[in-house]
Motif scaffolding. Sequence first.
Motif, PDB file in Angstrom:
ATOM      1  N   UNK A 148      50.135  35.166  34.223  1.00  0.00           N
ATOM      2  CA  UNK A 148      49.765  33.809  34.584  1.00  0.00           C
ATOM      3  C   UNK A 148      48.275  33.548  34.565  1.00  0.00           C
ATOM      4  N   UNK A 149      47.538  34.418  33.892  1.00  0.00           N
ATOM      5  CA  UNK A 149      46.084  34.265  33.801  1.00  0.00           C
ATOM      6  C   UNK A 149      45.713  33.339  32.646  1.00  0.00           C
ATOM      7  N   UNK A 150      44.520  32.748  32.679  1.00  0.00           N
ATOM      8  CA  UNK A 150      44.066  31.917  31.564  1.00  0.00           C
ATOM      9  C   UNK A 150      44.014  32.727  30.264  1.00  0.00           C
ATOM     10  N   UNK A 151      44.232  32.063  29.157  1.00  0.00           N
ATOM     11  CA  UNK A 151      44.303  32.726  27.850  1.00  0.00           C
ATOM     12  C   UNK A 151      43.037  33.487  27.484  1.00  0.00           C
ATOM     13  N   UNK A 152      41.881  33.076  28.008  1.00  0.00           N
ATOM     14  CA  UNK A 152      40.618  33.735  27.646  1.00  0.00           C
ATOM     15  C   UNK A 152      40.292  34.939  28.524  1.00  0.00           C
ATOM     16  N   UNK A 153      41.240  35.368  29.346  1.00  0.00           N
ATOM     17  CA  UNK A 153      41.013  36.520  30.225  1.00  0.00           C
ATOM     18  C   UNK A 153      40.925  37.803  29.401  1.00  0.00           C
ATOM     19  N   UNK A 154      39.851  38.575  29.554  1.00  0.00           N
ATOM     20  CA  UNK A 154      39.735  39.832  28.807  1.00  0.00           C
ATOM     21  C   UNK A 154      40.741  40.868  29.331  1.00  0.00           C
ATOM     22  N   UNK A 155      41.501  41.444  28.426  1.00  0.00           N
ATOM     23  CA  UNK A 155      42.522  42.422  28.809  1.00  0.00           C
ATOM     24  C   UNK A 155      41.884  43.627  29.492  1.00  0.00           C
ATOM     25  N   UNK A 156      40.707  44.039  29.044  1.00  0.00           N
ATOM     26  CA  UNK A 156      40.076  45.218  29.657  1.00  0.00           C
ATOM     27  C   UNK A 156      39.773  44.980  31.136  1.00  0.00           C
ATOM     28  N   UNK A 157      39.519  43.731  31.528  1.00  0.00           N
ATOM     29  CA  UNK A 157      39.284  43.432  32.947  1.00  0.00           C
ATOM     30  C   UNK A 157      40.575  43.610  33.756  1.00  0.00           C
ATOM     31  N   UNK A 158      41.694  43.231  33.165  1.00  0.00           N
ATOM     32  CA  UNK A 158      42.993  43.414  33.825  1.00  0.00           C
ATOM     33  C   UNK A 158      43.270  44.898  34.008  1.00  0.00           C
ATOM     34  N   UNK A 159      43.043  45.670  32.951  1.00  0.00           N
ATOM     35  CA  UNK A 159      43.279  47.115  32.992  1.00  0.00           C
ATOM     36  C   UNK A 159      42.401  47.771  34.061  1.00  0.00           C
ATOM     37  N   UNK A 209      43.565  45.994  49.060  1.00  0.00           N
ATOM     38  CA  UNK A 209      43.859  45.736  47.643  1.00  0.00           C
ATOM     39  C   UNK A 209      43.375  44.348  47.249  1.00  0.00           C
ATOM     40  N   UNK A 210      43.631  43.370  48.102  1.00  0.00           N
ATOM     41  CA  UNK A 210      43.181  42.009  47.830  1.00  0.00           C
ATOM     42  C   UNK A 210      41.658  41.947  47.742  1.00  0.00           C
ATOM     43  N   UNK A 211      40.990  42.646  48.626  1.00  0.00           N
ATOM     44  CA  UNK A 211      39.526  42.665  48.609  1.00  0.00           C
ATOM     45  C   UNK A 211      39.008  43.301  47.314  1.00  0.00           C
ATOM     46  N   UNK A 212      39.672  44.349  46.840  1.00  0.00           N
ATOM     47  CA  UNK A 212      39.273  44.989  45.576  1.00  0.00           C
ATOM     48  C   UNK A 212      39.430  44.019  44.412  1.00  0.00           C
ATOM     49  N   UNK A 213      40.494  43.239  44.430  1.00  0.00           N
ATOM     50  CA  UNK A 213      40.713  42.250  43.366  1.00  0.00           C
ATOM     51  C   UNK A 213      39.630  41.178  43.430  1.00  0.00           C
ATOM     52  N   UNK A 214      39.325  40.689  44.625  1.00  0.00           N
ATOM     53  CA  UNK A 214      38.323  39.631  44.776  1.00  0.00           C
ATOM     54  C   UNK A 214      36.924  40.094  44.376  1.00  0.00           C
ATOM     55  N   UNK A 215      36.630  41.375  44.530  1.00  0.00           N
ATOM     56  CA  UNK A 215      35.312  41.912  44.165  1.00  0.00           C
ATOM     57  C   UNK A 215      35.208  42.227  42.669  1.00  0.00           C
ATOM     58  N   UNK A 216      36.325  42.208  41.976  1.00  0.00           N
ATOM     59  CA  UNK A 216      36.329  42.574  40.555  1.00  0.00           C
ATOM     60  C   UNK A 216      35.798  41.434  39.693  1.00  0.00           C
ATOM     61  N   UNK A 217      35.421  41.773  38.471  1.00  0.00           N
ATOM     62  CA  UNK A 217      34.957  40.746  37.531  1.00  0.00           C
ATOM     63  C   UNK A 217      36.124  39.945  36.960  1.00  0.00           C
ATOM     64  N   UNK A 218      37.345  40.313  37.338  1.00  0.00           N
ATOM     65  CA  UNK A 218      38.530  39.549  36.942  1.00  0.00           C
ATOM     66  C   UNK A 218      38.723  38.325  37.851  1.00  0.00           C
ATOM     67  N   UNK A 219      38.139  38.358  39.039  1.00  0.00           N
ATOM     68  CA  UNK A 219      38.363  37.303  40.032  1.00  0.00           C
ATOM     69  C   UNK A 219      38.089  35.883  39.518  1.00  0.00           C
ATOM     70  N   UNK A 220      37.000  35.625  38.784  1.00  0.00           N
ATOM     71  CA  UNK A 220      36.791  34.254  38.292  1.00  0.00           C
ATOM     72  C   UNK A 220      37.940  33.752  37.404  1.00  0.00           C
TER      73      UNK A 220
END
Length: 124
Positions: free
Chosen positions: A56-67, A84-95
């Motif tokens: 459900x992520x935007x189409x321009x989401x880099x796959x390497x960020x998900x990995x 776990x939620x805090x780790x996700x929020x601190x990641x570059x995937x959060x935006x």
Amino acid sequence: MVFKMDVFGNTFQNVDTAVSVPHGTDAELIFSNNDLINCKQAIVQRDPVGLVQSLGLPADTPVHEIITVIRTLQERKDAAEEEKLEAIKKSSLWPFIERSANVVTVIQGLITLGGLALGIPAAF
């Protein structure tokens, strides 16, 4: 259950694709006596949904960020949900997550994947 579709006696003019079905659909398609005028394709089986779309992520989401996030969550699979939620929020995937249609669904999907014993190739 087989999806059945009978496309008969139609005129398709100036369209890219007359009929499109999802990849892997168990379909019986009868396509007869149709006129195709300036059409690029008559029948197309669409590509399977990729990882980005399935989460459900935007189409321009880099796959390497998900990995990267999934690997981080795998390292913390015994941690509390808040950690776990805090780790996700601190990641570059959060935006990218913030721009998704349903943030909760994306987070749940990532945490689920992070809890699985997946072997992720080093190429990612």
